[in-house]
Design a protein around this motif. Structure first.
Motif, mmCIF file in Angstrom:
data_model
loop_
_atom_site.group_PDB
_atom_site.id
_atom_site.type_symbol
_atom_site.label_atom_id
_atom_site.label_comp_id
_atom_site.label_asym_id
_atom_site.label_seq_id
_atom_site.Cartn_x
_atom_site.Cartn_y
_atom_site.Cartn_z
ATOM 1 N N ALA A 105 -33.104 -11.053 -32.939
ATOM 2 C CA ALA A 105 -33.715 -9.739 -32.717
ATOM 3 C C ALA A 105 -35.062 -9.559 -33.418
ATOM 4 C CB ALA A 105 -32.751 -8.641 -33.146
ATOM 5 N N GLY A 106 -35.359 -10.424 -34.401
ATOM 6 C CA GLY A 106 -36.662 -10.356 -35.052
ATOM 7 C C GLY A 106 -37.763 -10.928 -34.171
ATOM 8 N N LEU A 107 -37.346 -11.600 -33.108
ATOM 9 C CA LEU A 107 -38.278 -12.372 -32.289
ATOM 10 C C LEU A 107 -38.320 -11.904 -30.843
ATOM 11 C CD1 LEU A 107 -39.669 -15.455 -32.648
ATOM 12 C CD2 LEU A 107 -37.902 -15.945 -30.965
ATOM 13 N N SER A 108 -37.161 -11.579 -30.282
ATOM 14 C CA SER A 108 -37.063 -11.327 -28.847
ATOM 15 C C SER A 108 -36.031 -10.239 -28.555
ATOM 16 C CB SER A 108 -36.632 -12.610 -28.120
ATOM 17 O OG SER A 108 -35.249 -12.848 -28.328
ATOM 18 N N ASN A 109 -36.043 -9.760 -27.326
ATOM 19 C CA ASN A 109 -35.004 -8.807 -26.895
ATOM 20 C C ASN A 109 -33.840 -9.527 -26.214
ATOM 21 O OD1 ASN A 109 -36.091 -9.511 -24.417
ATOM 22 N ND2 ASN A 109 -35.782 -7.466 -23.539
ATOM 23 N N PHE A 142 -31.704 -0.358 -32.519
ATOM 24 C CA PHE A 142 -31.130 -0.747 -33.799
ATOM 25 C C PHE A 142 -30.114 -1.873 -33.621
ATOM 26 C CE2 PHE A 142 -32.769 3.464 -34.120
ATOM 27 C CZ PHE A 142 -33.383 3.487 -35.362
ATOM 28 N N THR A 143 -30.069 -2.736 -34.621
ATOM 29 C CA THR A 143 -29.146 -3.869 -34.591
ATOM 30 C C THR A 143 -28.262 -3.868 -35.834
ATOM 31 O OG1 THR A 143 -30.753 -5.256 -35.741
ATOM 32 C CG2 THR A 143 -30.722 -5.385 -33.326
ATOM 33 N N LEU A 144 -27.160 -4.592 -35.741
ATOM 34 C CA LEU A 144 -26.257 -4.831 -36.866
ATOM 35 C C LEU A 144 -26.287 -6.334 -37.127
ATOM 36 C CD1 LEU A 144 -24.262 -3.231 -38.628
ATOM 37 C CD2 LEU A 144 -22.488 -3.761 -36.958
ATOM 38 N N GLU A 145 -26.818 -6.710 -38.295
ATOM 39 C CA GLU A 145 -27.058 -8.132 -38.569
ATOM 40 C C GLU A 145 -26.571 -8.523 -39.960
ATOM 41 O OE1 GLU A 145 -31.152 -9.400 -37.620
ATOM 42 O OE2 GLU A 145 -31.436 -7.519 -36.568
ATOM 43 N N PHE A 146 -26.440 -9.833 -40.176
ATOM 44 C CA PHE A 146 -26.267 -10.324 -41.535
ATOM 45 C C PHE A 146 -27.583 -10.116 -42.286
ATOM 46 C CE2 PHE A 146 -23.255 -13.304 -39.325
ATOM 47 C CZ PHE A 146 -22.104 -12.868 -39.950
ATOM 48 N N PRO A 147 -27.540 -9.855 -43.596
ATOM 49 C CA PRO A 147 -28.785 -9.915 -44.364
ATOM 50 C C PRO A 147 -29.430 -11.282 -44.127
ATOM 51 C CG PRO A 147 -26.996 -9.051 -45.717
ATOM 52 C CD PRO A 147 -26.374 -9.558 -44.437
#
Lengths: 222, 222
Positions: free
Chosen positions: B133-137, A89-94
């Motif tokens: 994070a949508g693309l890579s680790n 899981f990550t914490l990101e901007f929308p």
């Protein structure tokens, strides 16, 4: 203002050609041949998204959205996501990718609404900035936005995530952003996006405080 | 503090398996199968670096290095690089990948010295943060550092770039970072790294100024 360029600089670097070595549905992997400042030809493995709209400099937009309400502290809106690439899981901007014909501002406001339910107003938009230039050509525009939390449209926000998108909306007080993000990510085991972290770190630094004190020499292993 | 989780949240998301579909020298491309909160299996295309050291949470480190000299304004040290993936030039923090056995702090200080010639002192280190994070680790640790510009070791800094690394060292006054970065990138046509931009944006915002004023509706096309 700057050091001299030349063979120790970047002059003479130029693109020669690119060969696609793997074509996925969302990504393609290429081997780029380029010339270095000595005239030598070199290669580089390069990732590209297949989804960038024709003529666009940016793949998408990310929104630094601050929720403002009467008698409340300002809060930064972030989203927690499961990210297959991270196995966690990550914490990101929308954030999200631009649709064809959509402005960056429209993309930012649409993603904010889809992911959080909030309707925001754009304050500023950056040029296309690179995400991880050693790896990919991926870019994003950084959009700042304000959310009027007292406006009736924002009183009971209901996210409308896209098919296959699963998110949790989180609120962090702007006045102690760094501390709260550190506490949350440690407690929940989420990985913070580097742009989110940098934003919190800079705000902390602007108050004359060090972002994270850590004993030197520690190896950041699992 | 947060919205409810559940099927509109992230609970139940989990990794199932990953299949490598392309193995490069520096990168590998996988198809990750994961379970969504409804129990449905989904796939995702995932990039990984082949270079991450065993047991490390981070691929590398990036250094927010401030040059301090008596009777001078504080300056942020950035590097301009030719990036084959971009087919152009970027403005980034000094950064690089961790070597095996190296601490994040050592990596940051080594990269700073190699890329800029400066010897710095670590102030703070972030946990591993994700790059895209949508693309890579891929992850990086964000390290803040100070450079004592009056120290004899920093008076005539001489970069020692690695084989195949070509950089230009740039200095930006901290007091007007956003303006100067915007001016430079526009003039030179370089793409600013999103973390650099976010840092400058947050410092600007902390002064109560909007980072970039732009007329709404403009499409960010070439």
């Amino acid at each position: 203002m700057m050091a001299s360029d030349g063979v120790n600089g970047t002059q003479g670097c130029r693109f020669i050609k690119e060969e696609t070595v793997y074509q996925g549905e969302w990504l393609s992997l290429g081997v780029t041949t380029y010339q270095d400042p000595h005239g030598q030809h070199r290669t580089w493995e390069t990732v590209r998204r297949t989804t960038r709209c024709d003529g666009y400099k940016t793949d998408g937009a990310a929104v630094v959205a601050v929720l403002k309400r009467a008698l409340h502290y300002d809060q930064l809106i972030l989203v927690q996501q499961y990210r297959p690439a991270i196995n966690g899981f990550t914490l990101e901007f929308p954030a999200g990718l631009c649709d064809a014909g959509e402005t960056v501002e429209d993309c930012a406001i649409r993603e904010l609404r889809e992911e959080t339910g909030y309707t925001g107003q754009v304050i500023s938009v950056s040029p296309a900035t690179c995400m991880d230039a050693g790896l990919s050509n991926c870019t994003t525009c950084l959009v700042t936005a304000q959310i009027d939390g007292d406006d009736i449209v924002n009183v009971r926000p209901k996210p409308h995530p896209e098919e296959g998108e699963f998110l949790k909306v989180l609120y962090f007080p702007m006045s102690e952003l760094m501390t709260r993000i550190n506490d949350y990510s440690k407690k929940e085991g989420v990985i913070v996006d580097s742009r989110v972290y940098m934003y919190a770190m800079a705000l902390q630094q602007s108050k004359g405080k060090d972002p994270v004190q850590r004993s030197p020499g520690r190896i950041d292993k699992k």
